[in-house]
Write an enzyme that holds these catalytic residues in place. Sequence first.
Site, PDB file in Angstrom:
ATOM      1  N   ARG A   6       0.848  -1.183   0.000  1.00  0.00           N
ATOM      2  CA  ARG A   6       0.000   0.000   0.000  1.00  0.00           C
ATOM      3  C   ARG A   6       0.891   1.243   0.000  1.00  0.00           C
ATOM      4  O   ARG A   6       2.087   1.172   0.271  1.00  0.00           O
ATOM      5  CB  ARG A   6      -0.902   0.013   1.240  1.00  0.00           C
ATOM      6  N   SER A   8       0.682   4.070   1.888  1.00  0.00           N
ATOM      7  CA  SER A   8       0.845   4.862   3.107  1.00  0.00           C
ATOM      8  C   SER A   8       2.273   4.764   3.619  1.00  0.00           C
ATOM      9  O   SER A   8       3.013   3.826   3.313  1.00  0.00           O
ATOM     10  CB  SER A   8      -0.122   4.376   4.189  1.00  0.00           C
ATOM     11  N   LYS A  78      -3.135  -8.314  10.843  1.00  0.00           N
ATOM     12  CA  LYS A  78      -4.489  -8.201  11.402  1.00  0.00           C
ATOM     13  C   LYS A  78      -5.521  -7.813  10.336  1.00  0.00           C
ATOM     14  O   LYS A  78      -6.717  -7.958  10.559  1.00  0.00           O
ATOM     15  CB  LYS A  78      -4.524  -7.192  12.543  1.00  0.00           C
ATOM     16  N   ASP A  79      -5.046  -7.351   9.156  1.00  0.00           N
ATOM     17  CA  ASP A  79      -5.964  -6.991   8.076  1.00  0.00           C
ATOM     18  C   ASP A  79      -6.453  -8.199   7.296  1.00  0.00           C
ATOM     19  O   ASP A  79      -7.425  -8.100   6.544  1.00  0.00           O
ATOM     20  CB  ASP A  79      -5.279  -6.045   7.082  1.00  0.00           C
ATOM     21  N   THR A 122     -10.842   6.513  18.229  1.00  0.00           N
ATOM     22  CA  THR A 122     -10.394   5.216  17.736  1.00  0.00           C
ATOM     23  C   THR A 122     -11.346   4.744  16.654  1.00  0.00           C
ATOM     24  O   THR A 122     -12.537   5.032  16.710  1.00  0.00           O
ATOM     25  CB  THR A 122     -10.333   4.161  18.863  1.00  0.00           C
ATOM     26  N   SER A 124     -11.758   1.532  16.123  1.00  0.00           N
ATOM     27  CA  SER A 124     -11.871   0.105  16.419  1.00  0.00           C
ATOM     28  C   SER A 124     -12.974  -0.196  17.420  1.00  0.00           C
ATOM     29  O   SER A 124     -12.933   0.278  18.563  1.00  0.00           O
ATOM     30  CB  SER A 124     -10.537  -0.395  16.988  1.00  0.00           C
ATOM     31  N   ARG A 126     -13.325  -2.954  18.902  1.00  0.00           N
ATOM     32  CA  ARG A 126     -12.663  -3.721  19.961  1.00  0.00           C
ATOM     33  C   ARG A 126     -12.128  -2.787  21.045  1.00  0.00           C
ATOM     34  O   ARG A 126     -12.301  -3.027  22.247  1.00  0.00           O
ATOM     35  CB  ARG A 126     -11.505  -4.529  19.342  1.00  0.00           C
ATOM     36  N   ARG A 127     -11.480  -1.713  20.618  1.00  0.00           N
ATOM     37  CA  ARG A 127     -10.960  -0.745  21.591  1.00  0.00           C
ATOM     38  C   ARG A 127     -12.104  -0.024  22.298  1.00  0.00           C
ATOM     39  O   ARG A 127     -12.052   0.218  23.502  1.00  0.00           O
ATOM     40  CB  ARG A 127     -10.052   0.264  20.883  1.00  0.00           C
ATOM     41  N   ARG A 144     -10.845   8.294  11.217  1.00  0.00           N
ATOM     42  CA  ARG A 144     -10.243   7.676  10.029  1.00  0.00           C
ATOM     43  C   ARG A 144      -8.902   8.345   9.782  1.00  0.00           C
ATOM     44  O   ARG A 144      -8.549   9.333  10.399  1.00  0.00           O
ATOM     45  CB  ARG A 144     -11.147   7.874   8.806  1.00  0.00           C
ATOM     46  N   GLY A 145      -8.176   7.822   8.814  1.00  0.00           N
ATOM     47  CA  GLY A 145      -6.941   8.471   8.401  1.00  0.00           C
ATOM     48  C   GLY A 145      -5.693   7.777   8.913  1.00  0.00           C
ATOM     49  O   GLY A 145      -5.749   6.856   9.726  1.00  0.00           O
ATOM     50  N   ASN A 146      -4.540   8.250   8.428  1.00  0.00           N
ATOM     51  CA  ASN A 146      -3.269   7.649   8.805  1.00  0.00           C
ATOM     52  C   ASN A 146      -2.790   8.175  10.154  1.00  0.00           C
ATOM     53  O   ASN A 146      -3.458   8.977  10.815  1.00  0.00           O
ATOM     54  CB  ASN A 146      -2.226   7.893   7.703  1.00  0.00           C
ATOM     55  N   VAL A 147      -1.623   7.713  10.567  1.00  0.00           N
ATOM     56  CA  VAL A 147      -1.083   8.084  11.880  1.00  0.00           C
ATOM     57  C   VAL A 147      -0.926   9.595  12.005  1.00  0.00           C
ATOM     58  O   VAL A 147      -1.324  10.195  13.013  1.00  0.00           O
ATOM     59  CB  VAL A 147       0.268   7.380  12.118  1.00  0.00           C
ATOM     60  N   THR A 149      -2.474  12.031  10.474  1.00  0.00           N
ATOM     61  CA  THR A 149      -3.763  12.703  10.558  1.00  0.00           C
ATOM     62  C   THR A 149      -4.367  12.565  11.945  1.00  0.00           C
ATOM     63  O   THR A 149      -4.874  13.540  12.520  1.00  0.00           O
ATOM     64  CB  THR A 149      -4.726  12.117   9.511  1.00  0.00           C
ATOM     65  N   ARG A 150      -4.324  11.366  12.494  1.00  0.00           N
ATOM     66  CA  ARG A 150      -4.944  11.121  13.799  1.00  0.00           C
ATOM     67  C   ARG A 150      -4.255  11.897  14.910  1.00  0.00           C
ATOM     68  O   ARG A 150      -4.908  12.522  15.750  1.00  0.00           O
ATOM     69  CB  ARG A 150      -4.937   9.617  14.096  1.00  0.00           C
ATOM     70  N   CYS A 237     -13.398  -7.966  11.293  1.00  0.00           N
ATOM     71  CA  CYS A 237     -12.720  -6.839  11.926  1.00  0.00           C
ATOM     72  C   CYS A 237     -13.683  -5.930  12.687  1.00  0.00           C
ATOM     73  O   CYS A 237     -13.261  -5.126  13.496  1.00  0.00           O
ATOM     74  CB  CYS A 237     -11.956  -6.021  10.884  1.00  0.00           C
TER      75      CYS A 237
END
Length: 333
Positions: A6, A8, A78-79, A122, A124, A126-127, A144-147, A149-150, A237
């Site tokens: 990918r 990213s 995990k994906d 988050t 998730s 699960r979290r 949403r978004g990458n590290v 962005t978050r 997921c």
Amino acid sequence: MRIGTRRSALATTQSGHVADALEALGVHTELVEITTDGDRSQASGTPLTGAPSTGVFVSALRDALLAGEVDVAVHSLKDLPTYATDGIALAAVPLREDPRDVVVARDGLTLGELPQGSRVATGSPRRVAQIEALGLGVELVGVRGNVDTRIARIAEGTYDAVVLARAGLARLGRLDEVTEVLDPLQVLPAPGQGALAVECRSDDTTALALLARLDDPGARAAVTAERTVMATLEGGCAAPVGALAEVAEGEEGPELWLRAVVLSEDGALAVRRSASVALGVDPSSWPADAAKLGGDLGAEMLADGADELMNQRDSASNTNAHPSARSAEVPNP
């Protein structure tokens, strides 16, 4: 060897680690960037809700692999869907990063130090479920978004904290921004979190032989147990399922310990179980032992009511479930 990845920063970094390992074996490599449906969804801001959550970041890489456009595909493990795909082999699970979740919060705070009502982000379920179960009084919101962005949204004041996978920050060299590492006794990670999946075509004997040299037996055994629990519970997921397995040295040799949890979306109800199995001297037998351990534990959890919690999730997903719980667990981080 052409390595599909990918686009990213985290994905290319992870694929770069695999490339470096192959280069150390004398294999020339080239990274080939592939845009996935999940990447397009993130870029457009379109929610993943309603789309197949498991594998949304995986299918384009596998398509490129089967089409002969790349020789190897690297994923966050995990994906991956828990079912096998024709023509594709999981050739290697390299040494695993720390699988725990972490908090990045304003002012260096931990979750417990955040004032009630603080906005914790988050993607998730699960979290969400496990943090709700802690009863901290924080407001959990979807993200949403990458590290980049978050984390940037904390400085902007949009959120007071975000919860991420430690492995992603470690691979990006950003562990100094972590304000708390969450104890798995409180928040179990996603099955396979922190591990990489290196795939190739199942008939590519050259690639299979080379990639097998990158495989870590302990990491493969651990993720096999975790993913078998997930498969037995029939969770994707979007299910509030956590699992963590570890190889430890017992009195009579290596042992595999597995913990798993299924929760209601609000964290009020949970089925938690743990189990272990002695591993043989030959690591080639470990995946079979791990699969049996995961399957047995998952069946025990179903018998103890996990299926009822899963059914509650399914019936609530179209009504009043928490927004984060309705969306897919966003891969990476």
